[in-house]
Scaffold this motif. Structure first.
Motif, PDB file in Angstrom:
ATOM      1  N   ILE A   1       0.842  -1.203   0.000  1.00  0.00           N
ATOM      2  CA  ILE A   1       0.000   0.000   0.000  1.00  0.00           C
ATOM      3  C   ILE A   1       0.876   1.251   0.000  1.00  0.00           C
ATOM      4  O   ILE A   1       0.602   2.225  -0.698  1.00  0.00           O
ATOM      5  N   ARG A   2       1.946   1.207   0.758  1.00  0.00           N
ATOM      6  CA  ARG A   2       2.875   2.342   0.808  1.00  0.00           C
ATOM      7  C   ARG A   2       3.504   2.597  -0.557  1.00  0.00           C
ATOM      8  O   ARG A   2       3.559   3.747  -1.031  1.00  0.00           O
ATOM      9  N   GLU A   3       3.979   1.536  -1.204  1.00  0.00           N
ATOM     10  CA  GLU A   3       4.711   1.684  -2.461  1.00  0.00           C
ATOM     11  C   GLU A   3       3.800   1.915  -3.663  1.00  0.00           C
ATOM     12  O   GLU A   3       4.118   2.708  -4.554  1.00  0.00           O
ATOM     13  N   LYS A   4       2.682   1.209  -3.729  1.00  0.00           N
ATOM     14  CA  LYS A   4       1.831   1.255  -4.912  1.00  0.00           C
ATOM     15  C   LYS A   4       0.705   2.273  -4.818  1.00  0.00           C
ATOM     16  O   LYS A   4       0.178   2.714  -5.847  1.00  0.00           O
ATOM     17  N   TYR A   5       0.327   2.642  -3.596  1.00  0.00           N
ATOM     18  CA  TYR A   5      -0.847   3.500  -3.412  1.00  0.00           C
ATOM     19  C   TYR A   5      -0.570   4.705  -2.521  1.00  0.00           C
ATOM     20  O   TYR A   5      -1.469   5.226  -1.874  1.00  0.00           O
ATOM     21  N   GLY A   6       0.696   5.131  -2.495  1.00  0.00           N
ATOM     22  CA  GLY A   6       1.043   6.334  -1.765  1.00  0.00           C
ATOM     23  C   GLY A   6       0.705   6.272  -0.292  1.00  0.00           C
ATOM     24  O   GLY A   6       0.347   7.290   0.311  1.00  0.00           O
ATOM     25  N   ALA A   7       0.809   5.094   0.310  1.00  0.00           N
ATOM     26  CA  ALA A   7       0.509   4.870   1.725  1.00  0.00           C
ATOM     27  C   ALA A   7      -0.952   5.152   2.063  1.00  0.00           C
ATOM     28  O   ALA A   7      -1.288   5.379   3.225  1.00  0.00           O
ATOM     29  N   SER A   8      -1.838   5.087   1.058  1.00  0.00           N
ATOM     30  CA  SER A   8      -3.259   5.364   1.276  1.00  0.00           C
ATOM     31  C   SER A   8      -4.077   4.075   1.208  1.00  0.00           C
ATOM     32  O   SER A   8      -4.301   3.539   0.105  1.00  0.00           O
TER      33      SER A   8
ATOM     34  N   ALA B   1      -6.190   2.017  -2.204  1.00  0.00           N
ATOM     35  CA  ALA B   1      -6.017   0.616  -2.602  1.00  0.00           C
ATOM     36  C   ALA B   1      -7.344  -0.067  -2.907  1.00  0.00           C
ATOM     37  O   ALA B   1      -7.365  -1.110  -3.565  1.00  0.00           O
ATOM     38  N   ARG B   2      -8.461   0.476  -2.426  1.00  0.00           N
ATOM     39  CA  ARG B   2      -9.804  -0.049  -2.704  1.00  0.00           C
ATOM     40  C   ARG B   2      -9.871  -1.567  -2.432  1.00  0.00           C
ATOM     41  O   ARG B   2     -10.207  -2.368  -3.303  1.00  0.00           O
ATOM     42  N   LEU B   3      -9.581  -1.911  -1.205  1.00  0.00           N
ATOM     43  CA  LEU B   3      -9.544  -3.321  -0.820  1.00  0.00           C
ATOM     44  C   LEU B   3     -10.910  -3.986  -0.845  1.00  0.00           C
ATOM     45  O   LEU B   3     -11.006  -5.217  -0.807  1.00  0.00           O
ATOM     46  N   GLU B   4     -11.967  -3.207  -0.903  1.00  0.00           N
ATOM     47  CA  GLU B   4     -13.313  -3.788  -0.968  1.00  0.00           C
ATOM     48  C   GLU B   4     -13.604  -4.411  -2.325  1.00  0.00           C
ATOM     49  O   GLU B   4     -14.590  -5.138  -2.482  1.00  0.00           O
ATOM     50  N   GLY B   5     -12.747  -4.147  -3.324  1.00  0.00           N
ATOM     51  CA  GLY B   5     -12.945  -4.700  -4.662  1.00  0.00           C
ATOM     52  C   GLY B   5     -11.910  -5.753  -5.006  1.00  0.00           C
ATOM     53  O   GLY B   5     -11.182  -6.258  -4.139  1.00  0.00           O
ATOM     54  N   ASP B   6     -11.829  -6.078  -6.283  1.00  0.00           N
ATOM     55  CA  ASP B   6     -10.898  -7.089  -6.790  1.00  0.00           C
ATOM     56  C   ASP B   6      -9.552  -6.425  -7.072  1.00  0.00           C
ATOM     57  O   ASP B   6      -9.388  -5.776  -8.104  1.00  0.00           O
ATOM     58  N   THR B   7      -8.596  -6.577  -6.188  1.00  0.00           N
ATOM     59  CA  THR B   7      -7.299  -5.926  -6.384  1.00  0.00           C
ATOM     60  C   THR B   7      -6.382  -6.715  -7.321  1.00  0.00           C
ATOM     61  O   THR B   7      -5.367  -6.198  -7.767  1.00  0.00           O
ATOM     62  N   ALA B   8      -6.746  -7.953  -7.635  1.00  0.00           N
ATOM     63  CA  ALA B   8      -5.912  -8.745  -8.542  1.00  0.00           C
ATOM     64  C   ALA B   8      -5.889  -8.151  -9.940  1.00  0.00           C
ATOM     65  O   ALA B   8      -4.908  -8.304 -10.681  1.00  0.00           O
ATOM     66  N   THR B   9      -6.969  -7.469 -10.333  1.00  0.00           N
ATOM     67  CA  THR B   9      -7.064  -6.897 -11.673  1.00  0.00           C
ATOM     68  C   THR B   9      -6.856  -5.394 -11.671  1.00  0.00           C
ATOM     69  O   THR B   9      -7.080  -4.730 -12.685  1.00  0.00           O
ATOM     70  N   ALA B  10      -6.426  -4.819 -10.537  1.00  0.00           N
ATOM     71  CA  ALA B  10      -6.183  -3.382 -10.461  1.00  0.00           C
ATOM     72  C   ALA B  10      -4.949  -3.013 -11.274  1.00  0.00           C
ATOM     73  O   ALA B  10      -4.133  -3.875 -11.634  1.00  0.00           O
ATOM     74  N   SER B  11      -4.804  -1.731 -11.576  1.00  0.00           N
ATOM     75  CA  SER B  11      -3.636  -1.280 -12.344  1.00  0.00           C
ATOM     76  C   SER B  11      -2.350  -1.554 -11.578  1.00  0.00           C
ATOM     77  O   SER B  11      -1.292  -1.789 -12.177  1.00  0.00           O
ATOM     78  N   ALA B  12      -2.411  -1.500 -10.250  1.00  0.00           N
ATOM     79  CA  ALA B  12      -1.290  -1.902  -9.397  1.00  0.00           C
ATOM     80  C   ALA B  12      -1.778  -3.103  -8.578  1.00  0.00           C
ATOM     81  O   ALA B  12      -2.276  -2.951  -7.462  1.00  0.00           O
ATOM     82  N   PRO B  13      -1.694  -4.295  -9.134  1.00  0.00           N
ATOM     83  CA  PRO B  13      -2.349  -5.453  -8.513  1.00  0.00           C
ATOM     84  C   PRO B  13      -1.764  -5.838  -7.159  1.00  0.00           C
ATOM     85  O   PRO B  13      -0.588  -5.611  -6.873  1.00  0.00           O
ATOM     86  N   LEU B  14      -2.629  -6.423  -6.343  1.00  0.00           N
ATOM     87  CA  LEU B  14      -2.266  -6.930  -5.025  1.00  0.00           C
ATOM     88  C   LEU B  14      -2.707  -8.389  -4.911  1.00  0.00           C
ATOM     89  O   LEU B  14      -3.539  -8.853  -5.697  1.00  0.00           O
ATOM     90  N   GLN B  15      -2.183  -9.074  -3.930  1.00  0.00           N
ATOM     91  CA  GLN B  15      -2.576 -10.461  -3.681  1.00  0.00           C
ATOM     92  C   GLN B  15      -3.624 -10.574  -2.577  1.00  0.00           C
ATOM     93  O   GLN B  15      -4.060 -11.672  -2.239  1.00  0.00           O
ATOM     94  N   THR B  16      -4.030  -9.415  -2.050  1.00  0.00           N
ATOM     95  CA  THR B  16      -4.955  -9.369  -0.923  1.00  0.00           C
ATOM     96  C   THR B  16      -6.088  -8.393  -1.202  1.00  0.00           C
ATOM     97  O   THR B  16      -5.852  -7.309  -1.738  1.00  0.00           O
ATOM     98  N   ASP B  17      -7.301  -8.782  -0.853  1.00  0.00           N
ATOM     99  CA  ASP B  17      -8.435  -7.852  -0.798  1.00  0.00           C
ATOM    100  C   ASP B  17      -9.495  -8.471   0.101  1.00  0.00           C
ATOM    101  O   ASP B  17      -9.407  -9.652   0.482  1.00  0.00           O
ATOM    102  N   LEU B  18     -10.490  -7.684   0.453  1.00  0.00           N
ATOM    103  CA  LEU B  18     -11.510  -8.160   1.392  1.00  0.00           C
ATOM    104  C   LEU B  18     -12.351  -9.311   0.839  1.00  0.00           C
ATOM    105  O   LEU B  18     -12.642 -10.264   1.570  1.00  0.00           O
ATOM    106  N   PRO B  19     -12.754  -9.293  -0.453  1.00  0.00           N
ATOM    107  CA  PRO B  19     -13.508 -10.440  -0.965  1.00  0.00           C
ATOM    108  C   PRO B  19     -12.721 -11.747  -0.906  1.00  0.00           C
ATOM    109  O   PRO B  19     -13.285 -12.802  -0.584  1.00  0.00           O
ATOM    110  N   ARG B  20     -11.416 -11.691  -1.190  1.00  0.00           N
ATOM    111  CA  ARG B  20     -10.627 -12.915  -1.148  1.00  0.00           C
ATOM    112  C   ARG B  20     -10.379 -13.373   0.296  1.00  0.00           C
ATOM    113  O   ARG B  20     -10.305 -14.582   0.561  1.00  0.00           O
TER     114      ARG B  20
END
Length: 407
Positions: A47-54, A58-77
């Motif tokens: 979150i610090r590196e990809k989303y300016g520490a915000s 990061a919009r963790l309530e959605g699908d972060t795997a397909t985000a422009s800066a993808p993550l391996q974690t989100d609330l649905p998963r």
């Protein structure tokens, strides 16, 4: 075209074989009632590196795997994975030292606390086993904090105590390099275990109810810490050395010593730590990169980085990483369970700290489903799976709490 379409539709609609249906149904029932607790996730740094520490960005309530800066974690998963709790790592680079290490650690703690505050309906801060259970009863994922590297206290026990007051529940004694008072498993041994100050750190952690985490430490430091600690220890994201002889993994004699200590090894899904074949592949890849960039016989010594990157891409295409699957992760779990016992193994995926992708089908935090299904097929009972999923770390936490209370 139309005929092919209907054939494809019929195949897509075909029911799963009875055995697969049985495992999937059992898995859903299991995750609905048994808590999953993961010991290590590096999302705060991502979150610090990809989303300016915000955390909000990061919009963790959605699908972060397909985000422009993808993550391996989100609330649905996390929900699909059946999580009751996640230990969030407040890792910092080892090049950040002195007072700057303390400042950066505080910033990382702040990210975790803001992440929880941004999702009050889904996440809850926790520091005890009872708080994990309370969060689960109201449908929230308990969020715990672990600091990943003893250098983050800057040689000061007051910083250790202040981190604990801010909710940090474990300290990983080293990261990839030695510190003044303890050795890393991926550095040249220096103190061969602990200095006197290292023993003071362990004693103070026991006193204030902070879990001693031995992932990343050298075997000598592992042994010294287990001998010194009056409370159970953890390896928050490590595997078995006998299955894959990587220096990040735990030797059998240390695994066996966990029976008396009461601690656990929480299995990591990074392919290079899971699989000996993946480890050998990475070594070959590193050797190839060295030939291209820095060895006396380097094929492209002094060439622009883009040229080297292109050549490495060609090499990887011709030499793909050997596949690593849930079966390989299950082999790690079963070895630890054989040597230490089924009361001494847990889950610590290292998601969002993994370089590259996880094992096949285990690319994100919901990947544990495949591991549970594999172990079900191997004959694990729901009782033993529940220990692996979260029961063992809850027991460890209660043991650490009891030691701090003098019980």
């Amino acid at each position: 075209m139309r005929g092919r379409f209907w054939i494809g539709l019929a195949l897509a609609a075909a029911p799963l074989p009875a055995a697969a249906q049985s495992v999937e149904a059992r898995l859903d029932r299991f995750l609905a009632t048994r808590p999953v607790i993961d010991g290590h996730n590096d999302l705060p740094w991502e979150i610090r590196e990809k989303y300016g520490a915000s955390p909000e960005a990061a919009r963790l309530e959605g699908d972060t795997a397909t985000a422009s800066a993808p993550l391996q974690t989100d609330l649905p998963r996390l929900k699909r994975g059946g999580y009751a709790a996640q230990f969030w790592s407040v890792w910092i680079p080892q090049t950040t030292i002195g007072p700057a290490a303390v400042e950066t650690t505080l910033e990382q703690i702040d990210i975790v606390r803001r992440m929880v505050a941004a999702h009050p309906d889904r996440l809850a801060l926790a520091t005890t086993a009872s708080e994990i259970e309370a969060a689960r009863r109201v449908g929230k994922v308990a969020s715990l904090i672990g600091a990943e590297g003893g250098g983050q206290i800057d040689g000061n026990l007051a910083m250790l105590r202040q981190y604990r007051a801010l909710g940090v529940i474990y300290l990983t004694l080293t990261h990839t390099k030695n510190i003044a008072w303890a050795d890393s498993g991926t550095d040249v041994p220096a103190v061969r275990g602990f200095t006197d100050f290292g023993r003071q750190v362990i004693a103070e952690m026991n006193r204030i109810g902070m879990i001693v985490d031995l992932s990343h430490t050298s075997p000598d430091t592992m042994r010294a810490a287990i001998a010194a600690s009056k409370a159970p220890v953890i390896f928050s994201h490590s595997n078995a050395y006998a299955v894959n002889p990587h220096p990040r993994n735990v030797p059998d004699d240390v695994l066996a010593s966990l029976k008396a200590n009461g601690g656990i090894v929480m299995v990591n899904v990074y392919p290079v730590f899971v699989s000996a074949k993946a480890r050998a592949w990475q070594a070959e890849k590193a050797a190839q990169e060295a030939r291209l960039t820095g060895s006396p016989a380097g094929l492209m010594l002094g060439q622009p980085a883009a040229a080297v990157e292109a050549k490495m891409a060609e090499w990887v295409a011709a030499h793909p990483q050997p596949p690593v699957t849930a079966a390989d992760v299950a082999d790690q779990v079963e070895h630890i369970a054989r040597v230490a016992g089924r009361d001494h193994v847990g889950l610590g995926g290292d998601y969002d700290g993994i370089s590259g992708a996880g094992p096949e089908g285990m690319k994100g935090v919901d990947g544990w489903r495949l591991l549970f299904a594999e172990l079900m097929r191997r004959g694990w009972s729901d009782t033993d799976l529940a220990k692996l999923a979260g029961g063992n770390i809850l027991r460890v936490m209660r043991g650490v709490e009891a030691a701090a209370a003098g019980r």
